[in-house]
Motif scaffolding. Structure first.
Motif, PDB file in Angstrom:
ATOM      1  N   UNK A  75       0.249  -2.866   7.698  1.00  0.00           N
ATOM      2  CA  UNK A  75       0.544  -2.141   8.555  1.00  0.00           C
ATOM      3  C   UNK A  75      -0.686  -2.035   9.720  1.00  0.00           C
ATOM      4  N   UNK A  76      -1.845  -1.773   9.260  1.00  0.00           N
ATOM      5  CA  UNK A  76      -3.236  -1.748  10.041  1.00  0.00           C
ATOM      6  C   UNK A  76      -3.350  -3.019  10.787  1.00  0.00           C
TER       7      UNK A  76
ATOM      8  N   UNK B 213       9.070  -6.236  16.486  1.00  0.00           N
ATOM      9  CA  UNK B 213       9.942  -5.833  15.252  1.00  0.00           C
ATOM     10  C   UNK B 213       9.289  -5.810  14.097  1.00  0.00           C
ATOM     11  N   UNK B 214       8.386  -6.576  13.687  1.00  0.00           N
ATOM     12  CA  UNK B 214       7.457  -6.514  12.579  1.00  0.00           C
ATOM     13  C   UNK B 214       6.724  -5.094  12.383  1.00  0.00           C
ATOM     14  N   UNK B 215       6.047  -4.920  13.534  1.00  0.00           N
ATOM     15  CA  UNK B 215       5.303  -3.666  13.742  1.00  0.00           C
ATOM     16  C   UNK B 215       6.293  -2.263  13.436  1.00  0.00           C
ATOM     17  N   UNK B 216       7.421  -2.432  14.005  1.00  0.00           N
ATOM     18  CA  UNK B 216       8.306  -1.458  13.931  1.00  0.00           C
ATOM     19  C   UNK B 216       8.830  -1.186  12.323  1.00  0.00           C
ATOM     20  N   UNK B 217       8.969  -2.268  11.919  1.00  0.00           N
ATOM     21  CA  UNK B 217       9.576  -2.288  10.376  1.00  0.00           C
ATOM     22  C   UNK B 217       8.604  -1.714   9.288  1.00  0.00           C
ATOM     23  N   UNK B 218       7.371  -1.947   9.757  1.00  0.00           N
ATOM     24  CA  UNK B 218       6.241  -1.761   8.710  1.00  0.00           C
ATOM     25  C   UNK B 218       5.760  -0.341   8.996  1.00  0.00           C
ATOM     26  N   UNK B 219       6.167   0.465  10.335  1.00  0.00           N
ATOM     27  CA  UNK B 219       5.826   1.663  10.420  1.00  0.00           C
ATOM     28  C   UNK B 219       6.935   2.826  10.009  1.00  0.00           C
ATOM     29  N   UNK B 220       8.102   2.262   9.954  1.00  0.00           N
ATOM     30  CA  UNK B 220       9.157   3.371   9.863  1.00  0.00           C
ATOM     31  C   UNK B 220      10.078   2.582   8.792  1.00  0.00           C
TER      32      UNK B 220
END
Lengths: 220, 220
Positions: free
Chosen positions: A128-129, B126-133
């Motif tokens: 995540x980071x 997309x990866x970022x959104x999946x990992x944060x929520x």
């Protein structure tokens, strides 16, 4: 914590806040230094200075840089230590045949760690980071390269491999391993997310084995 | 934009704000509906109602649900369309031999898309959104499963494969593909990040080929 932070601004005063205060001050300083300078750039000496304590005290509490990083990032394990231990156990178990089953051992060892909630959430925290900040991505890259992949290169390196090829092989392993964690635990793709450890060992182990010791084509 | 949002609350009034206002209102509604109901749960009808327009107008502007999702998420391409096109081109090029080179074709096609900045940043978003929520992760899972993996299953499915095995094979491909994107573009692990497309086709293609058509061990 606030006491420790105050103490950390007065060199030499850290110990007055008690051991746990000093430990916290060191971890705070480590997070700041790793964040600002990256994993490679940060030093025990610089972190000690930022925490206002003697470098020997940092070594005393946390050992080497990787252990300090693991503690600062709240990793419940020190990755390269766990990797070494898992590989040593598999080498013991398999004897001479170990070299042909490193890929399977890796998948089995990784899933063994990840199935526990704490290491899994630490792994996901790092992902995540990295995905939200370029600085964190650089820190994670340096950490992964300098510890996990370096250990992997020692374990699995064919006798005739040059450094670049070993690094390339290790980074290919990293692609598959990171993607496995992401697809299984973040995306929870089915039926991958519910597959047994031994199914995944049989499916993914040979792919890792090929990355480590197999033929990767004419151009590499 | 504000005009369009106001208009979207009065059914049938969307067109008054002009075509671009209506399009924006539809995309806003689509983002809200996909976010709230997931990819599977959201419908063209529901999105049209939320935007205050006729479902036929949504179809007219955006086609089917996947295209609407791609537009709402600002994906510069419609993934399963690109995948189908790349696979069709390789099938044309390789003839009967295609079935043995799907893995390589996939790596070549993917890198061809990702080397362009826009699709790459859409993928990373997309990866970022999946990992944060967790909600975003569910949305991405449903989207990947319902479009990309479904297309992959059609292209690469052996004649005798059952549904569960096909899904398992496709999800294994997803692990390697996602990890490749993450390690190359987010972590930028070297020398993986600087390896040529053809190096990676030779290294990773056979792993994908095995996941799609090879022997995955006794238990699956």
């Amino acid at each position: 914590m606030t006491e420790a932070r105050k103490a950390s601004r007065r060199p030499g005063a850290g110990r007055r806040a008690g051991e746990s205060g000093t430990r916290e001050a060191i971890l705070d300083a480590a997070r700041r230094e790793f964040g600002a300078r990256g994993y490679d750039g940060a030093t025990i000496r610089g972190i000690a200075a930022a925490a206002g304590v003697n470098p020997a005290l940092v070594h005393h509490f946390y050992g080497a840089k990787e252990q300090l990083f693991a503690a600062a990032m709240r990793l419940p394990v020190v990755p390269s230590q766990v990797l070494s231990a898992v590989m040593a156990a598999e080498r013991e178990r398999l004897g001479d045949d170990f070299v042909n089953h490193i890929g399977e051992a890796l998948v089995r060892g990784l899933l063994g760690i990840w199935e526990a909630p704490e290491p899994r959430s630490a792994f996901l925290g790092l992902i995540r980071s990295a995905v939200t900040s370029e600085r964190s991505a650089a820190m994670l890259r340096e950490f992964v390269t300098g510890t996990i992949l370096a250990t992997l290169m020692q374990v699995a390196r064919p006798a005739d491999a040059d450094d670049r090829t070993s690094r390339y092989r290790a980074s290919l392993v990293a692609t598959q391993v990171i993607g496995l964690g992401f697809a299984r635990y973040v995306l929870q793709l089915k039926p991958l997310a519910t597959a047994s450890t031994e199914d995944l060992v049989a499916a993914i182990g040979p792919a890792l084995q090929r990355y480590l010791t197999g033929d990767l084509g004419p151009t590499t």
